[in-house]
Design a protein around this motif. Structure first.
Motif, PDB file in Angstrom:
ATOM      1  N   PHE A 178      18.845  75.490  86.104  1.00  0.00           N
ATOM      2  CA  PHE A 178      18.103  74.824  87.180  1.00  0.00           C
ATOM      3  C   PHE A 178      17.057  75.749  87.783  1.00  0.00           C
ATOM      4  CE2 PHE A 178      21.905  72.080  87.107  1.00  0.00           C
ATOM      5  CZ  PHE A 178      21.266  70.852  87.009  1.00  0.00           C
ATOM      6  N   ALA A 179      17.314  77.061  87.738  1.00  0.00           N
ATOM      7  CA  ALA A 179      16.270  77.991  88.157  1.00  0.00           C
ATOM      8  C   ALA A 179      15.082  77.928  87.202  1.00  0.00           C
ATOM      9  CB  ALA A 179      16.829  79.407  88.227  1.00  0.00           C
ATOM     10  N   GLY A 180      15.378  77.757  85.895  1.00  0.00           N
ATOM     11  CA  GLY A 180      14.295  77.580  84.929  1.00  0.00           C
ATOM     12  C   GLY A 180      13.507  76.307  85.189  1.00  0.00           C
ATOM     13  N   LEU A 181      14.207  75.230  85.583  1.00  0.00           N
ATOM     14  CA  LEU A 181      13.497  73.998  85.950  1.00  0.00           C
ATOM     15  C   LEU A 181      12.603  74.223  87.165  1.00  0.00           C
ATOM     16  CD1 LEU A 181      16.233  71.232  85.486  1.00  0.00           C
ATOM     17  CD2 LEU A 181      14.323  71.766  83.983  1.00  0.00           C
ATOM     18  N   HIS A 182      13.099  75.005  88.120  1.00  0.00           N
ATOM     19  CA  HIS A 182      12.270  75.319  89.293  1.00  0.00           C
ATOM     20  C   HIS A 182      11.010  76.074  88.881  1.00  0.00           C
ATOM     21  CE1 HIS A 182      10.964  77.003  93.113  1.00  0.00           C
ATOM     22  NE2 HIS A 182      11.106  78.221  92.592  1.00  0.00           N
ATOM     23  N   LEU A 183      11.161  77.063  87.996  1.00  0.00           N
ATOM     24  CA  LEU A 183       9.991  77.801  87.512  1.00  0.00           C
ATOM     25  C   LEU A 183       9.050  76.899  86.733  1.00  0.00           C
ATOM     26  CD1 LEU A 183      11.744  81.078  86.266  1.00  0.00           C
ATOM     27  CD2 LEU A 183      10.418  80.786  88.368  1.00  0.00           C
ATOM     28  N   LEU A 184       9.625  75.922  86.025  1.00  0.00           N
ATOM     29  CA  LEU A 184       8.814  75.018  85.211  1.00  0.00           C
ATOM     30  C   LEU A 184       7.995  74.068  86.069  1.00  0.00           C
ATOM     31  CD1 LEU A 184       8.379  74.297  82.176  1.00  0.00           C
ATOM     32  CD2 LEU A 184      10.104  72.527  82.478  1.00  0.00           C
ATOM     33  N   MET A 185       8.577  73.574  87.152  1.00  0.00           N
ATOM     34  CA  MET A 185       7.898  72.581  87.982  1.00  0.00           C
ATOM     35  C   MET A 185       7.027  73.228  89.062  1.00  0.00           C
ATOM     36  SD  MET A 185       8.666  69.873  86.533  1.00  0.00           S
ATOM     37  CE  MET A 185       9.858  69.233  85.362  1.00  0.00           C
ATOM     38  N   ASN A 227      16.910  83.652  84.881  1.00  0.00           N
ATOM     39  CA  ASN A 227      16.013  82.824  85.686  1.00  0.00           C
ATOM     40  C   ASN A 227      16.377  82.828  87.161  1.00  0.00           C
ATOM     41  OD1 ASN A 227      14.464  82.054  83.471  1.00  0.00           O
ATOM     42  ND2 ASN A 227      15.756  80.285  83.008  1.00  0.00           N
ATOM     43  N   ASN A 228      17.689  82.821  87.473  1.00  0.00           N
ATOM     44  CA  ASN A 228      18.060  82.810  88.891  1.00  0.00           C
ATOM     45  C   ASN A 228      17.702  84.118  89.578  1.00  0.00           C
ATOM     46  OD1 ASN A 228      19.945  84.367  87.612  1.00  0.00           O
ATOM     47  ND2 ASN A 228      21.731  83.396  88.546  1.00  0.00           N
ATOM     48  N   LYS A 229      17.725  85.247  88.839  1.00  0.00           N
ATOM     49  CA  LYS A 229      17.293  86.517  89.416  1.00  0.00           C
ATOM     50  C   LYS A 229      15.792  86.507  89.663  1.00  0.00           C
ATOM     51  CE  LYS A 229      21.364  88.489  89.187  1.00  0.00           C
ATOM     52  NZ  LYS A 229      22.123  88.831  90.421  1.00  0.00           N
TER      53      LYS A 229
END
Length: 253
Positions: A178-185, A227-229
């Motif tokens: 979900f951190a990767g999704l945050h970076l993606l959006m 990603n969360n880091k």
């Protein structure tokens, strides 16, 4: 067996094989003519997308022609209901799986180039392409189960209940996802940006995956960050809002 052979609609194995060869040959001939016309059309276009589509459909289309021939042969033969249903289910399953695999592979090659070239809202990263492929396989699986007569509602209910247990067991993995999704959006960093972390590492962002982000340093080494880091770190992005920037230089006079 003798009674089945006396049935007026009975077609023997030899005739069924003839139907298989005839229908497969016709579909392969139509495939050849269609690909020949599409190659002429693709040669007159500047975009490479149509060439990628033709290359990706070249092998799966042969399998589809054979499956159509098998389907026609099974339909023309007089068989008991259970073997007929089993054969048709196998043909249907192979067709759905092959179409799903072809679409998933084409999504990885075609959509990645389109997203990267047109600078759309969804960047072409490993995470975005993985989400697209997984979505295609999920839809293909649901179509396969529906065609086999399996009710989808109980499966979705079981997945909802089992998802709670999976979420508890994979907290770290889901956090990175979900951190990767945050970076993606939100796009605080993008593929190709030159960034610097608060820990001192700096380099170009190579890829944003479903679990980690890869940064290539000036010494040509990879720094792999969960990603969360990355979302919790203070990041200086030298490529945003634009690559040009001001640099202070101390000059002795």
């Amino acid at each position: 067996m003798v009674l089945d052979m006396l049935h007026p609609g009975f077609i023997g194995p030899a005739k069924a094989l003839a139907v298989l060869v005839t229908v497969t040959g016709l579909t392969l001939g139509l495939r050849y003519l269609a690909f020949r016309a599409l190659h002429r059309w693709a040669a007159g276009t500047a975009t490479p997308v149509d060439d990628i589509l033709l290359q990706g459909l070249r092998v799966p289309s042969i399998l589809w022609c054979v499956l159509i021939g098998v389907y026609a042969a099974v339909e023309t033969m007089y068989l008991p209901p259970r073997p007929t249903a089993l054969a048709l289910n196998i043909v249907h399953g192979l067709l759905v799986v092959s179409v799903t695999a072809a679409l998933a592979n084409l999504a990885g090659t075609t959509l990645g180039g389109v997203l990267q070239k047109n600078n759309l809202a969804i960047p072409a990263t490993g995470l975005s392409l993985t989400i697209i492929k997984v979505a295609i396989w999920i839809v293909g699986g649901l179509v396969l189960l529906s065609g086999l007569g399996v009710s989808i509602a109980p499966i979705l209910t079981a997945l909802g209940v089992g998802g709670l247990a999976v979420a508890l067991a994979l907290q770290d993995t889901l956090s990175n996802f979900f951190a990767g999704l945050h970076l993606l959006m939100d796009q605080p960093v993008r593929v190709g940006d030159f960034v610097r972390l608060e820990t001192g590492q700096e380099g170009h962002v190579m890829d944003i995956g479903w679990r980690t982000t890869r940064i290539r340093t000036a010494t040509n080494n990879l720094v792999i960050i969960p990603n969360n880091k990355l979302t919790q770190s203070i990041v200086t992005n030298y490529s945003m809002p634009e690559p040009r920037m001001a640099v202070s230089i101390r000059i002795s006079v």
